[in-house]
Design a protein around this motif. Structure first.
Motif, PDB file in Angstrom:
ATOM      1  N   SER A   1       0.832  -1.205   0.000  1.00  0.00           N
ATOM      2  CA  SER A   1       0.000   0.000   0.000  1.00  0.00           C
ATOM      3  C   SER A   1       0.867   1.256   0.000  1.00  0.00           C
ATOM      4  O   SER A   1       0.593   2.216  -0.715  1.00  0.00           O
ATOM      5  CB  SER A   1      -0.924   0.017   1.216  1.00  0.00           C
ATOM      6  N   ILE A   2       1.935   1.244   0.804  1.00  0.00           N
ATOM      7  CA  ILE A   2       2.842   2.393   0.855  1.00  0.00           C
ATOM      8  C   ILE A   2       3.531   2.568  -0.497  1.00  0.00           C
ATOM      9  O   ILE A   2       3.660   3.683  -0.996  1.00  0.00           O
ATOM     10  CB  ILE A   2       3.879   2.218   1.987  1.00  0.00           C
ATOM     11  N   GLY A   3       3.943   1.462  -1.109  1.00  0.00           N
ATOM     12  CA  GLY A   3       4.578   1.525  -2.418  1.00  0.00           C
ATOM     13  C   GLY A   3       3.639   2.083  -3.472  1.00  0.00           C
ATOM     14  O   GLY A   3       4.042   2.884  -4.322  1.00  0.00           O
ATOM     15  N   LYS A   4       2.381   1.668  -3.408  1.00  0.00           N
ATOM     16  CA  LYS A   4       1.392   2.159  -4.370  1.00  0.00           C
ATOM     17  C   LYS A   4       1.208   3.665  -4.222  1.00  0.00           C
ATOM     18  O   LYS A   4       1.152   4.396  -5.212  1.00  0.00           O
ATOM     19  CB  LYS A   4       0.065   1.432  -4.157  1.00  0.00           C
ATOM     20  N   VAL A   5       1.138   4.132  -2.998  1.00  0.00           N
ATOM     21  CA  VAL A   5       0.990   5.567  -2.746  1.00  0.00           C
ATOM     22  C   VAL A   5       2.222   6.317  -3.258  1.00  0.00           C
ATOM     23  O   VAL A   5       2.099   7.382  -3.876  1.00  0.00           O
ATOM     24  CB  VAL A   5       0.765   5.833  -1.235  1.00  0.00           C
ATOM     25  N   ALA A   6       3.408   5.754  -3.035  1.00  0.00           N
ATOM     26  CA  ALA A   6       4.642   6.409  -3.495  1.00  0.00           C
ATOM     27  C   ALA A   6       4.653   6.527  -5.017  1.00  0.00           C
ATOM     28  O   ALA A   6       5.007   7.574  -5.563  1.00  0.00           O
ATOM     29  CB  ALA A   6       5.858   5.627  -3.007  1.00  0.00           C
ATOM     30  N   TYR A   7       4.285   5.448  -5.717  1.00  0.00           N
ATOM     31  CA  TYR A   7       4.223   5.504  -7.185  1.00  0.00           C
ATOM     32  C   TYR A   7       3.210   6.542  -7.646  1.00  0.00           C
ATOM     33  O   TYR A   7       3.463   7.315  -8.568  1.00  0.00           O
ATOM     34  CB  TYR A   7       3.846   4.143  -7.775  1.00  0.00           C
ATOM     35  N   GLU A   8       2.061   6.561  -7.007  1.00  0.00           N
ATOM     36  CA  GLU A   8       1.021   7.514  -7.400  1.00  0.00           C
ATOM     37  C   GLU A   8       1.491   8.954  -7.198  1.00  0.00           C
ATOM     38  O   GLU A   8       1.289   9.804  -8.068  1.00  0.00           O
ATOM     39  CB  GLU A   8      -0.245   7.248  -6.572  1.00  0.00           C
ATOM     40  N   GLU A   9       2.150   9.219  -6.071  1.00  0.00           N
ATOM     41  CA  GLU A   9       2.663  10.564  -5.814  1.00  0.00           C
ATOM     42  C   GLU A   9       3.738  10.941  -6.835  1.00  0.00           C
ATOM     43  O   GLU A   9       3.784  12.065  -7.311  1.00  0.00           O
ATOM     44  CB  GLU A   9       3.225  10.660  -4.397  1.00  0.00           C
ATOM     45  N   MET A  10       4.614   9.985  -7.157  1.00  0.00           N
ATOM     46  CA  MET A  10       5.672  10.247  -8.131  1.00  0.00           C
ATOM     47  C   MET A  10       5.070  10.614  -9.483  1.00  0.00           C
ATOM     48  O   MET A  10       5.466  11.591 -10.108  1.00  0.00           O
ATOM     49  CB  MET A  10       6.576   9.019  -8.270  1.00  0.00           C
ATOM     50  N   PHE A  11       4.082   9.852  -9.933  1.00  0.00           N
ATOM     51  CA  PHE A  11       3.444  10.154 -11.218  1.00  0.00           C
ATOM     52  C   PHE A  11       2.719  11.495 -11.172  1.00  0.00           C
ATOM     53  O   PHE A  11       2.787  12.278 -12.118  1.00  0.00           O
ATOM     54  CB  PHE A  11       2.480   9.043 -11.631  1.00  0.00           C
ATOM     55  N   ASN A  12       2.033  11.785 -10.092  1.00  0.00           N
ATOM     56  CA  ASN A  12       1.297  13.041  -9.980  1.00  0.00           C
ATOM     57  C   ASN A  12       2.220  14.255  -9.949  1.00  0.00           C
ATOM     58  O   ASN A  12       1.865  15.320 -10.442  1.00  0.00           O
ATOM     59  CB  ASN A  12       0.409  13.044  -8.737  1.00  0.00           C
ATOM     60  N   HIS A  13       3.415  14.110  -9.383  1.00  0.00           N
ATOM     61  CA  HIS A  13       4.328  15.242  -9.253  1.00  0.00           C
ATOM     62  C   HIS A  13       5.243  15.413 -10.463  1.00  0.00           C
ATOM     63  O   HIS A  13       5.802  16.478 -10.667  1.00  0.00           O
ATOM     64  CB  HIS A  13       5.166  15.097  -7.986  1.00  0.00           C
ATOM     65  N   THR A  14       5.430  14.371 -11.262  1.00  0.00           N
ATOM     66  CA  THR A  14       6.363  14.483 -12.388  1.00  0.00           C
ATOM     67  C   THR A  14       5.674  14.514 -13.751  1.00  0.00           C
ATOM     68  O   THR A  14       6.293  14.880 -14.730  1.00  0.00           O
ATOM     69  CB  THR A  14       7.378  13.320 -12.383  1.00  0.00           C
ATOM     70  N   SER A  15       4.429  14.129 -13.818  1.00  0.00           N
ATOM     71  CA  SER A  15       3.704  14.158 -15.090  1.00  0.00           C
ATOM     72  C   SER A  15       3.197  15.573 -15.336  1.00  0.00           C
ATOM     73  O   SER A  15       2.560  16.173 -14.475  1.00  0.00           O
ATOM     74  CB  SER A  15       2.536  13.170 -15.048  1.00  0.00           C
ATOM     75  N   THR A  16       3.528  16.103 -16.512  1.00  0.00           N
ATOM     76  CA  THR A  16       3.077  17.441 -16.862  1.00  0.00           C
ATOM     77  C   THR A  16       2.288  17.373 -18.165  1.00  0.00           C
ATOM     78  O   THR A  16       2.260  16.335 -18.825  1.00  0.00           O
ATOM     79  CB  THR A  16       4.275  18.392 -17.058  1.00  0.00           C
ATOM     80  N   GLU A  17       1.684  18.478 -18.530  1.00  0.00           N
ATOM     81  CA  GLU A  17       0.902  18.508 -19.767  1.00  0.00           C
ATOM     82  C   GLU A  17       1.797  18.283 -20.986  1.00  0.00           C
ATOM     83  O   GLU A  17       1.418  17.627 -21.943  1.00  0.00           O
ATOM     84  CB  GLU A  17       0.178  19.849 -19.888  1.00  0.00           C
ATOM     85  N   TRP A  18       3.017  18.813 -20.947  1.00  0.00           N
ATOM     86  CA  TRP A  18       3.916  18.685 -22.101  1.00  0.00           C
ATOM     87  C   TRP A  18       4.795  17.442 -22.017  1.00  0.00           C
ATOM     88  O   TRP A  18       5.477  17.104 -22.976  1.00  0.00           O
ATOM     89  CB  TRP A  18       4.756  19.942 -22.276  1.00  0.00           C
ATOM     90  N   ALA A  19       4.824  16.745 -20.863  1.00  0.00           N
ATOM     91  CA  ALA A  19       5.586  15.502 -20.728  1.00  0.00           C
ATOM     92  C   ALA A  19       4.818  14.547 -19.817  1.00  0.00           C
ATOM     93  O   ALA A  19       5.197  14.315 -18.673  1.00  0.00           O
ATOM     94  CB  ALA A  19       6.971  15.779 -20.165  1.00  0.00           C
ATOM     95  N   PRO A  20       3.716  14.011 -20.324  1.00  0.00           N
ATOM     96  CA  PRO A  20       2.875  13.179 -19.460  1.00  0.00           C
ATOM     97  C   PRO A  20       3.428  11.763 -19.278  1.00  0.00           C
ATOM     98  O   PRO A  20       4.167  11.249 -20.112  1.00  0.00           O
ATOM     99  CB  PRO A  20       1.545  13.136 -20.222  1.00  0.00           C
ATOM    100  N   TRP A  21       3.056  11.168 -18.169  1.00  0.00           N
ATOM    101  CA  TRP A  21       3.325   9.756 -17.912  1.00  0.00           C
ATOM    102  C   TRP A  21       2.063   8.979 -18.280  1.00  0.00           C
ATOM    103  O   TRP A  21       0.952   9.455 -18.078  1.00  0.00           O
ATOM    104  CB  TRP A  21       3.596   9.514 -16.426  1.00  0.00           C
ATOM    105  N   TYR A  22       2.250   7.788 -18.794  1.00  0.00           N
ATOM    106  CA  TYR A  22       1.128   6.895 -19.067  1.00  0.00           C
ATOM    107  C   TYR A  22       1.412   5.570 -18.377  1.00  0.00           C
ATOM    108  O   TYR A  22       2.498   5.007 -18.537  1.00  0.00           O
ATOM    109  CB  TYR A  22       0.966   6.655 -20.570  1.00  0.00           C
ATOM    110  N   VAL A  23       0.467   5.099 -17.601  1.00  0.00           N
ATOM    111  CA  VAL A  23       0.587   3.787 -16.975  1.00  0.00           C
ATOM    112  C   VAL A  23      -0.185   2.825 -17.862  1.00  0.00           C
ATOM    113  O   VAL A  23      -1.402   2.931 -18.006  1.00  0.00           O
ATOM    114  CB  VAL A  23       0.030   3.795 -15.538  1.00  0.00           C
TER     115      VAL A  23
END
Length: 91
Positions: free
Chosen positions: A19-41
């Motif tokens: 659960s902690i790992g899932k939250v960490a991944y979600e936070e990482m994607f939310n903080h590093t994905s931008t409109e001009w450089a999005p992340w896709y899971v």
């Protein structure tokens, strides 16, 4: 018959870590994905589905660029045709 696993202290610790790992991944994607450089899971369980999703993303991104062939004036077009003829005559 389906049996439920009996929870153990070890399984509770593992669940908490996941659960902690899932939250960490979600936070990482939310903080590093931008409109001009999005992340896709993208799920990778089935190759055909993964490829379909990737192709869809690429198609959508290219379409959003609204690319068009450059406009060529009539004079430039004639110049290009003459150059083509000259190159083809050299064969």
């Amino acid at each position: 018959m389906l049996r439920r696993a009996t929870p153990t202290p070890c399984s509770a610790v593992l669940f908490r870590r996941l659960s902690i790992g899932k939250v960490a991944y979600e936070e990482m994607f939310n903080h590093t994905s931008t409109e001009w450089a999005p992340w896709y899971v993208i799920p990778a369980d089935h190759k055909w589905f993964t490829r379909l999703v990737v192709a869809g993303i690429i198609y959508a991104q290219l379409k959003a660029l609204n690319l068009n062939y450059p406009k060529v004036s009539e004079a430039k077009h004639q110049e290009l045709l003459q150059a083509k003829e000259m190159l083809e005559s050299q064969k």
